[in-house]
Write an enzyme that holds these catalytic residues in place. Sequence first.
Site, PDB file in Angstrom:
ATOM      1  N   HIS A 140      -0.999   3.719  -0.940  1.00  0.00           N
ATOM      2  CA  HIS A 140      -0.345   2.596  -1.603  1.00  0.00           C
ATOM      3  C   HIS A 140      -1.217   1.352  -1.492  1.00  0.00           C
ATOM      4  O   HIS A 140      -1.838   1.102  -0.456  1.00  0.00           O
ATOM      5  CB  HIS A 140       1.028   2.343  -0.972  1.00  0.00           C
ATOM      6  CG  HIS A 140       1.957   1.609  -1.887  1.00  0.00           C
ATOM      7  ND1 HIS A 140       1.823   0.260  -2.143  1.00  0.00           N
ATOM      8  CD2 HIS A 140       3.001   2.047  -2.634  1.00  0.00           C
ATOM      9  CE1 HIS A 140       2.772  -0.109  -2.999  1.00  0.00           C
ATOM     10  NE2 HIS A 140       3.495   0.960  -3.309  1.00  0.00           N
ATOM     11  N   HIS A 141      -1.259   0.591  -2.590  1.00  0.00           N
ATOM     12  CA  HIS A 141      -2.118  -0.600  -2.604  1.00  0.00           C
ATOM     13  C   HIS A 141      -1.645  -1.648  -1.601  1.00  0.00           C
ATOM     14  O   HIS A 141      -2.405  -2.546  -1.229  1.00  0.00           O
ATOM     15  CB  HIS A 141      -2.152  -1.192  -4.010  1.00  0.00           C
ATOM     16  CG  HIS A 141      -3.429  -1.895  -4.343  1.00  0.00           C
ATOM     17  ND1 HIS A 141      -4.297  -2.376  -3.380  1.00  0.00           N
ATOM     18  CD2 HIS A 141      -3.991  -2.220  -5.534  1.00  0.00           C
ATOM     19  CE1 HIS A 141      -5.335  -2.961  -3.969  1.00  0.00           C
ATOM     20  NE2 HIS A 141      -5.174  -2.876  -5.269  1.00  0.00           N
ATOM     21  N   ALA A 142      -0.385  -1.567  -1.169  1.00  0.00           N
ATOM     22  CA  ALA A 142       0.084  -2.486  -0.135  1.00  0.00           C
ATOM     23  C   ALA A 142      -0.553  -2.199   1.220  1.00  0.00           C
ATOM     24  O   ALA A 142      -0.557  -3.052   2.107  1.00  0.00           O
ATOM     25  CB  ALA A 142       1.614  -2.401  -0.009  1.00  0.00           C
ATOM     26  N   ASN A 160      -4.475  -6.260   1.849  1.00  0.00           N
ATOM     27  CA  ASN A 160      -5.363  -6.744   0.801  1.00  0.00           C
ATOM     28  C   ASN A 160      -5.950  -8.102   1.152  1.00  0.00           C
ATOM     29  O   ASN A 160      -5.221  -9.021   1.530  1.00  0.00           O
ATOM     30  CB  ASN A 160      -4.599  -6.850  -0.526  1.00  0.00           C
ATOM     31  CG  ASN A 160      -4.277  -5.488  -1.105  1.00  0.00           C
ATOM     32  OD1 ASN A 160      -5.035  -4.956  -1.895  1.00  0.00           O
ATOM     33  ND2 ASN A 160      -3.150  -4.911  -0.692  1.00  0.00           N
TER      34      ASN A 160
END
Length: 452
Positions: A138-140, A303
């Site tokens: 997941h990009h989180a 990120n």
Amino acid sequence: MDLLNPLDAIFLAIESREHPMHVGGLQLFEPPADAGPEFTQQLFEAMAAKTDVRTRFRRHPSRRFGGFSSVAWNHAETVDLNYHLRRSALPAPGGMGDLLDLTERLHGILLDRHRPLWEARLIEGLSDGRFAIYMKMHHALIDGVSAMRLLQRTLTDDPLDTHVNVPWVTPPVVRDDSPEPVSPLTQASRALPRILRGAGSIAAPLRGALDGRLTLPMTAPRTPFNVSIGGARRVEVRSWPLERINHVRRATGATVNDVVLAMSAAALRGYLLDHNALPDEPLIAMVPVNVRSAAESDASEGNMVAACLANLNTHIADPVARLEAITTSMRDAKQVFTQLPKLEAMLLSAALMTPLGVSLIPGFEALPRMPFNLVISNVPGPRKPVYMQGARLDANYPLSIPFESQAMNITLTTNGDHLDFGLVGCRRTIPDLDRVVDHLENGLAELERATR
């Protein structure tokens, strides 16, 4: 309590069945010359034996605060590796088309939020003898730069090294002189007075935007890419020799990333001309820029990127003039973020992403203007041959996220003496994504002809 930073929270908040918010990668490996038929089975067993899963790979969304799942993390006490790591075989004859068909199906499936937000799959059965590893997170949990750094640390430049390492057990690098990790909430509370005192530091970049030097958000024209999307995916990959890009770079004084953006601009222009849909106004790309320091390579999770806007100048027919205009646009955009402290740059980037989330709210689907037309990301990768249990990494295709009203994403990475491109598109909106890849080649070829 393990809170999310603003960008990570956005990636969780805007996810839906039509909008999976994970990033992935497809790596192709050439087995060692002396590998037997049991090589991939033994490799899989060695990977499955790595059970000391570290913190990042135990995270899944918390249900605190009345059920909101994009505020804080929970950490799984146990991780079911039989679920997260699997083995697949392609149907005969096992061509690249079969591999991409499986990959795009895997890439379109949501991660289970009740489990840690990652999955990996070892894929065998390619007719040329290679095998593949597909992994998504997941990009989180991770951005492109930290994902690529993590991948590189699981590989070795020694082809005789038979030790197997995997991302979920690889410990973070923490330098002796690096600061202790600080929670996002603490960072924000410490930064707020500085942001208020330093509002003048943002004023200069904003003045630059207003006097026409910078590309502003919400100025991108609508195109066939900028429509509501579904969850099914199309995936296309291709590699280009880095020397071809460097020839254009040396001839024009541009950077490698400028040339990549010019290739992408040519591909978008060519594709839209094919469909009689090229707008008079230039397309705008969001280009993530790493703001993570070397000391924060793995110790700082989530990120840490800023969002630059690049004018792709797709209205310019001459390829060299288009490249020159792109170079100017990127140079001016980067100057904005070099004037801002890291957290302010990230908050500004989160604000830039907000319209994408707003477009998911009923009644706001048809924004009058787009914040940008697509994301184009260049992630640094290994610059020399690397191996896993003696198998050479032959190709390394990054696969990212088409956002709502952003039906296509272009991401690339360095792999030795090549650039490996991964394109991901909405299957319904862009059924002929392979034509975009063909136009990337056309764009590079026309730059080569123009700079001989």
